[in-house]
Enzyme design. Structure first.
Site, mmCIF file in Angstrom:
data_model
loop_
_atom_site.group_PDB
_atom_site.id
_atom_site.type_symbol
_atom_site.label_atom_id
_atom_site.label_comp_id
_atom_site.label_asym_id
_atom_site.label_seq_id
_atom_site.Cartn_x
_atom_site.Cartn_y
_atom_site.Cartn_z
ATOM 1 N N HIS A 45 0.820 -1.214 0.000
ATOM 2 C CA HIS A 45 0.000 0.000 0.000
ATOM 3 C C HIS A 45 0.848 1.254 0.000
ATOM 4 C CE1 HIS A 45 -3.228 -2.844 1.010
ATOM 5 N NE2 HIS A 45 -3.847 -2.051 0.162
ATOM 6 N N ARG A 80 -14.969 2.526 -2.005
ATOM 7 C CA ARG A 80 -14.747 1.228 -1.372
ATOM 8 C C ARG A 80 -14.791 1.478 0.125
ATOM 9 N NH1 ARG A 80 -9.201 -1.924 -1.766
ATOM 10 N NH2 ARG A 80 -8.467 -0.283 -0.373
ATOM 11 N N GLU A 117 -11.175 -10.526 -4.218
ATOM 12 C CA GLU A 117 -9.735 -10.533 -3.963
ATOM 13 C C GLU A 117 -9.308 -11.675 -3.046
ATOM 14 O OE1 GLU A 117 -8.753 -6.632 -2.458
ATOM 15 O OE2 GLU A 117 -10.472 -6.572 -1.137
ATOM 16 N N ASP A 121 -4.419 -8.270 -3.956
ATOM 17 C CA ASP A 121 -4.664 -9.259 -2.904
ATOM 18 C C ASP A 121 -4.947 -10.627 -3.484
ATOM 19 O OD1 ASP A 121 -4.346 -8.052 -0.357
ATOM 20 O OD2 ASP A 121 -6.082 -6.799 -0.793
ATOM 21 N N ARG A 141 2.340 -9.734 -0.136
ATOM 22 C CA ARG A 141 2.552 -8.681 -1.136
ATOM 23 C C ARG A 141 3.550 -7.621 -0.698
ATOM 24 N NH1 ARG A 141 -3.339 -5.602 -1.209
ATOM 25 N NH2 ARG A 141 -2.252 -3.798 -2.021
ATOM 26 N N CYS A 158 -9.284 -3.360 -10.541
ATOM 27 C CA CYS A 158 -8.729 -2.133 -9.976
ATOM 28 C C CYS A 158 -7.380 -2.382 -9.287
ATOM 29 C CB CYS A 158 -9.705 -1.479 -9.007
ATOM 30 S SG CYS A 158 -10.163 -2.541 -7.640
HETATM 31 C C1 PEP Z 1 -6.305 -5.027 -4.595
HETATM 32 O O1 PEP Z 1 -6.153 -5.801 -3.652
HETATM 33 O O2 PEP Z 1 -5.969 -5.304 -5.774
HETATM 34 C C2 PEP Z 1 -6.899 -3.707 -4.384
HETATM 35 C C3 PEP Z 1 -7.218 -2.937 -5.395
HETATM 36 O O3 PEP Z 1 -7.057 -3.304 -3.099
HETATM 37 P P1 PEP Z 1 -5.819 -2.812 -2.183
HETATM 38 O O4 PEP Z 1 -4.591 -2.717 -3.043
HETATM 39 O O5 PEP Z 1 -6.194 -1.503 -1.607
HETATM 40 O O6 PEP Z 1 -5.740 -3.900 -1.172
HETATM 41 MG MG MG Z 2 -7.147 -5.391 -1.787
#
Ligand code: PEP
Ligand code: MG
Length: 592
Positions: free
Chosen positions: A201, A344, A444, A468, A478, A515
């Protein structure tokens, strides 16, 4: 005689956010805590000591509160451990040494206190006496609490750090998402971190700031000295410390070529997002809050496909009030309408923690813990507040809302039940909102993908969070740079899962968006469109690249590409196939 130039050092990491910049380094040290180090003005010494005393009072108050809670619930014996903590705060030597350190060095109080406390910890740690060694944990605990109070009290917030990093490249062991959320666009020149993976993130937030970033550099924060000149190359994942004139010249040339290339991309960025054979692929953006609107409003896009609302919480380091959320959400919806805003609901937990234990910091596996919708359903008050704020904002322009980390239909049903209650209370109060706001789910978690047929019955749309999904499908953390080579978007399991989600959702008339970061990577975007994904949502800075790609592929050609990729067994072969395809698409641009 002039000083001989410092030696050039080249560090290789993971390219996390594109761009090239040259600027002095600002080192942000992170040990047990992010402990900043900066020199005070002589006139600020007294007020700095006041801050220290204030933090001690607050720390004492907090410990006493915990002590009496424990005494009430568990008994006096258990509570006594906190007497030892209170004694640390009364340790005259610790306090006097900190004061002395501050007066002598004039460094900020967090740094001085941390330094003295570390000395104490090292001393007790080496003593061959179990009782005394136990004291180390008390000192550690109290130190952390003190530092939290010193840093968490908004006076020393990241906003102050933002000013310090202005015009510099931030170098740190690890930048937490809440630190990243507090950074301001337009001040910082780049980010270089020792740890981190491509889809952490922190990196996603850095990307939204539009600055070059390189992560996974392992020892950058040790090798680089405060004030060293750095050249950061966010395309190749390289940081050059004290670059020679030769290197600077080569990068200057490269930058010129890059600029021509970007200028050409920009020309097409205002045109519709349609493939060569006439298929429209809506292109949307991912944002974290109003802060990102400045990069978004000028883009020719179809809206926001992912508003990571937790960005609002992380910036303030707390659960934000309904009013403050409403204010921010309404501003976003207002500036985007008539284009859609996809909220979200907040995804805290995992690597996005709030201080104060609002989201438990003690989990052993936070990515598999009380994260996102799980937290919301466990503690529905914060969730209700957010739902009210989102619904109220939906009155001001087209909006959608989706839930993160859904693992099965049960959570959607429960979240929708709470949503209905919130709607009923808004009705009672006569507060307007969009009654038909579409509700969707992020896909996810593998169990959500496997039950997509069931989930589709309860949603108006779904959005695949590949960041995810890959992490959970392949069991690869990740944010862990040690295993970043195992994080493979081209793994057959990933391709098959996306293909299955699309097929099953489409059967039920449900549109699928992506996304996650795969959507914004020109190597994977063609594959996703070929697999039948309906729309893409990407970081704002990537829009021109993905727009160009969409406009220069045909949907029939990428569907053949996807079918071919689905037949391959090895991620390396799939990657090669997709990379060659990408080179073909962008060739005319490079040749021009
Ligand atoms: C994802 O997991 O791909 C996503 C868009 O959400 P985040 O990266 O905020 O976990
Ligand atoms: Mg995610």
């Amino acid at each position: 005689m002039s000083d001989s130039p410092k030696e050039e050092i080249k560090l290789k990491g993971i390219a996390a956010s594109p761009g090239i910049a040259q600027a002095p380094a600002f080192i942000f040290l992170k040990r047990e805590f992010d402990v900043p180090k900066y020199l005070l003005d002589p006139s600020a010494v007294d007020s700095e000591l006041e801050r220290f005393y204030g933090a001690m009072v607050e720390t004492r108050r907090q410990i006493q509160e915990i002590r009496s809670d424990i005494a009430k619930n568990l008994g006096e014996d258990e509570a006594r451990i906190f007497d030892a903590h209170l004694l640390v705060l009364e340790d005259v030597a610790l306090i006097e040494e900190t004061q002395k350190e501050l007066r002598e060095t004039r460094f900020n109080i967090e740094f001085c206190f941390h330094k003295v406390a570390q000395r104490y910890i090292a001393f007790f740690d080496n003593i061959d006496d179990e009782y005394l060694r136990e004291r180390v944990n008390d000192i550690r605990d109290v130190t952390r609490r003190m530092l939290f109070n010193l840093l968490g009290h908004t006076d020393y917030g990241i906003s102050r750090m933002s000013r310090m990093v202005a015009g510099r490249i931030l170098v740190t062991k690890d930048l937490s998402p809440s630190d990243a959320a507090g950074l301001e666009a337009g001040t910082l020149k780049g980010i270089a971190t020792d740890s981190g993976g491509m889809t952490s993130h922190t990196v996603i937030m850095a990307r939204s700031l539009n600055v070059p970033a390189v992560v996974g550099l392992h020892k950058a924060s040790e090798v680089i000295q405060e004030g060293d000149t750095l050249l950061i190359d966010g395309y190749e994942g390289i940081v050059i410390v004290n670059p020679s004139d030769d290197t600077l010249y080569q990068y200057g040339e490269f930058n010129l070529r890059k600029k021509n290339y970007l200028d050409q991309l920009q020309k097409e960025a205002v045109l519709p997002s349609v493939t060569l054979d006439g298929k429209t692929i809506p292109l949307l953006v991912n944002i974290e809050g109003v802060r990102d609107l400045e990069h978004v409003t000028s883009l020719t896009i179809d809206g926001v496909g992912l508003f990571r609302t937790e960005g609002v919480f992380l910036r303030d380091n707390q659960i934000v009030s309904e009013e403050a959320q409403f204010d921010e959400y309404r501003r976003v919806v207002n500036s985007l309408q008539p284009r859609i805003t996809t909220f979200r609901t907040f995804d805290l937990g995992g690597d996005k923690m709030l201080p104060n234990g609002l989201i438990s910091p003690r989990e052993k596996n936070p990515f598999m813990g009380l994260r996102a919708i799980r937290y919301c359903l466990r503690f529905p008050d914060a969730f209700r507040n957010q739902l009210r704020a989102v619904l109220r904002a939906s009155h001001y322009g087209p909006s959608k809302m989706m839930y993160p980390m859904i693992s099965g239909v049960g959570e959607i049903i429960e979240a929708n039940r709470i949503l209905d209650e919130v709607k009923a209370s808004l009705d009672q109060e006569g507060i307007p909102y969009d009654r038909n706001m579409p509700i969707g789910s992020m896909i996810e978690i593998p169990s959500a993908a496997a039950t997509i047929d069931l989930i589709s019955e309860h949603c108006s749309f779904v959005s695949i969070g590949t960041n995810d999904l890959i992490q959970y499908l392949l069991a690869v953390d990740r944010v862990n740079d040690m295993i970043s080579d195992l994080y493979e978007p081209c793994h057959p399991a990933v391709l098959r899962t996306i293909a299955y989600i699309v097929e099953q959702a489409h059967k039920r008339g449900i549109k699928v968006s992506v996304c996650g970061e795969m959507a914004g990577d020109p190597i994977y975007a063609s594959l996703l469109i070929g697999l039948g994904v309906d729309e893409l949502s990407v970081a704002p800075s990537i829009v021109p690249t993905i727009k160009y790609l969409i406009r220069h592929i045909s949907s029939s050609e990428v569907s053949k590409l996807a079918q071919k990729a689905l037949r391959l067994s090895h991620p390396g072969d799939t990657f090669h196939l997709l990379k060659q395809f990408k080179i073909g698409v962008f060739k005319s641009l490079i040749d021009a």
